[in-house]
Design a protein around this motif. Structure first.
Motif, short mmCIF file in Angstrom:
data_model
loop_
_atom_site.label_atom_id
_atom_site.label_comp_id
_atom_site.label_asym_id
_atom_site.label_seq_id
_atom_site.Cartn_x
_atom_site.Cartn_y
_atom_site.Cartn_z
N SER A 1 0.84 -1.21 0.00
CA SER A 1 0.00 0.00 0.00
C SER A 1 0.87 1.25 0.00
N ASP A 2 0.32 2.31 -0.51
CA ASP A 2 1.00 3.62 -0.57
C ASP A 2 2.34 3.55 -1.31
N THR A 3 2.39 2.77 -2.37
CA THR A 3 3.64 2.63 -3.10
C THR A 3 3.55 3.21 -4.50
N GLY A 4 4.68 3.61 -5.00
CA GLY A 4 4.83 3.95 -6.40
C GLY A 4 5.49 2.76 -7.08
N ILE A 5 5.53 2.78 -8.39
CA ILE A 5 6.15 1.69 -9.13
C ILE A 5 7.19 2.30 -10.06
N GLU A 6 8.36 1.71 -10.08
CA GLU A 6 9.42 2.15 -10.99
C GLU A 6 9.65 1.06 -12.03
N VAL A 7 9.68 1.46 -13.30
CA VAL A 7 9.89 0.53 -14.39
C VAL A 7 11.04 1.08 -15.23
N PHE A 8 12.04 0.24 -15.48
CA PHE A 8 13.13 0.67 -16.34
C PHE A 8 13.78 -0.52 -17.02
N PHE A 9 14.50 -0.24 -18.09
CA PHE A 9 15.27 -1.28 -18.73
C PHE A 9 16.58 -0.69 -19.23
N GLN A 10 17.52 -1.58 -19.42
CA GLN A 10 18.84 -1.21 -19.94
C GLN A 10 19.07 -2.04 -21.18
N THR A 11 19.54 -1.44 -22.23
CA THR A 11 19.77 -2.20 -23.45
C THR A 11 20.95 -1.60 -24.20
N GLY A 12 21.62 -2.44 -24.93
CA GLY A 12 22.75 -2.00 -25.74
C GLY A 12 24.09 -2.14 -25.05
N LYS A 13 25.13 -2.09 -25.84
CA LYS A 13 26.49 -2.31 -25.35
C LYS A 13 26.93 -1.32 -24.29
N GLY A 14 26.45 -0.10 -24.33
CA GLY A 14 26.86 0.91 -23.36
C GLY A 14 26.09 0.86 -22.06
N SER A 15 25.09 0.00 -21.97
CA SER A 15 24.28 -0.06 -20.75
C SER A 15 24.91 -1.02 -19.75
N LEU A 16 24.33 -1.08 -18.58
CA LEU A 16 24.80 -2.00 -17.55
C LEU A 16 24.05 -3.33 -17.58
N SER A 17 23.29 -3.58 -18.64
CA SER A 17 22.54 -4.82 -18.75
C SER A 17 23.51 -6.00 -18.82
N SER A 18 23.21 -7.05 -18.06
CA SER A 18 24.09 -8.21 -18.05
C SER A 18 23.51 -9.40 -18.80
N VAL A 19 22.28 -9.27 -19.30
CA VAL A 19 21.65 -10.32 -20.09
C VAL A 19 21.21 -9.71 -21.41
N GLU A 20 21.67 -10.28 -22.52
CA GLU A 20 21.30 -9.76 -23.83
C GLU A 20 19.96 -10.36 -24.25
N HIS A 21 18.93 -9.88 -23.62
CA HIS A 21 17.54 -10.24 -23.89
C HIS A 21 16.76 -9.13 -23.21
N LEU A 22 15.92 -8.43 -23.96
CA LEU A 22 15.19 -7.33 -23.35
C LEU A 22 14.51 -7.78 -22.07
N HIS A 23 14.51 -6.93 -21.08
CA HIS A 23 13.77 -7.18 -19.84
C HIS A 23 13.59 -5.85 -19.12
N TRP A 24 12.45 -5.73 -18.48
CA TRP A 24 12.11 -4.52 -17.74
C TRP A 24 12.13 -4.83 -16.26
N HIS A 25 12.81 -3.99 -15.50
CA HIS A 25 12.84 -4.10 -14.04
C HIS A 25 11.62 -3.37 -13.50
N ILE A 26 10.89 -4.03 -12.61
CA ILE A 26 9.69 -3.45 -12.02
C ILE A 26 9.84 -3.54 -10.50
N ILE A 27 9.89 -2.38 -9.87
CA ILE A 27 10.20 -2.34 -8.45
C ILE A 27 9.28 -1.34 -7.75
N PRO A 28 8.63 -1.78 -6.68
CA PRO A 28 7.82 -0.82 -5.92
C PRO A 28 8.72 0.15 -5.16
N THR A 29 8.28 1.39 -5.08
CA THR A 29 8.96 2.39 -4.25
C THR A 29 8.21 2.41 -2.93
N LEU A 30 8.75 1.72 -1.97
CA LEU A 30 8.07 1.56 -0.69
C LEU A 30 8.25 2.80 0.17
#
Length: 184
Positions: free
Chosen positions: A104-133
């Motif tokens: 309850s009373d949370t926001g949601i953060e959604v982000f993804f990293q893609t491409g060679k210059g990003s910090l993504s460690s898996v070469e398969h698109l994926h979105w991180h979804i995290i509640p802001t508690l």
């Protein structure tokens, strides 16, 4: 200011060194592994649609860290079809509803990293979804170590660890319980 302490990341960092990435198959394409990681409702049915599935992040960087993954192996967002974009957004809407009912009373953060210059460690698109508690004082990307200052020549110092308590199996059970309440 606090930061998240994730003992899970130590395990991840050992197996996911850059030199090991290209020699192993895509973990998100491993249907058996992903089936075990999927978040499910109280009927043990995965939260998914034809094109995407929702999983718990086994190596979280923040509290209640989850991910949205395309079922098809996609590396570039430009390769996502219009049908997949719509399916992703519809599932994201459902996931957001579940998370906001879970925390309850949370926001949601959604982000993804893609491409060679990003910090993504898996070469398969994926979105991180995290509640802001509300009880946590790390908003936005600060929880991942992206710190900034608005004053020149000043530093932002992080000093206090916050243990991640809602992760892995515990998060899976909590999501299932929330889905049951939502159905009642």
């Amino acid at each position: 200011m606090p930061y998240y302490y994730s003992p899970f990341r130590k395990e991840y960092d050992k197996v996911n060194r850059p030199e090991n990435r290209s020699s192993r198959p895509c973990v998100f394409c491993n249907q058996e592994k992903m089936s075990q990681d999927m978040l499910r409702n109280h009927h043990n049915i995965p939260v998914e649609n034809e094109h995407y599935f929702w999983i718990v992040n086994w190596y979280p960087r923040a509290e209640a860290h989850t991910m949205l993954i395309p079922k098809r192996h996609i590396i570039n967002i430009q390769d996502e079809t219009d049908e997949e974009v719509l399916a992703r957004n519809l599932l994201l809407k459902q996931i957001t509803t579940i998370l906001q009912n879970t925390f309850s009373d949370t926001g949601i953060e959604v982000f993804f990293q893609t491409g060679k210059g990003s910090l993504s460690s898996v070469e398969h698109l994926h979105w991180h979804i995290i509640p802001t508690l509300p009880q946590h004082s790390l908003p936005g990307l600060e929880k991942f170590g992206y710190f900034y200052t608005t004053e020149p020549d000043t530093k932002k110092i992080i000093t206090t660890p916050v243990d991640i308590k809602i992760a892995r199996k515990g998060l899976m059970k909590l999501i299932s319980k929330t889905c049951k309440k939502m159905d009642e």
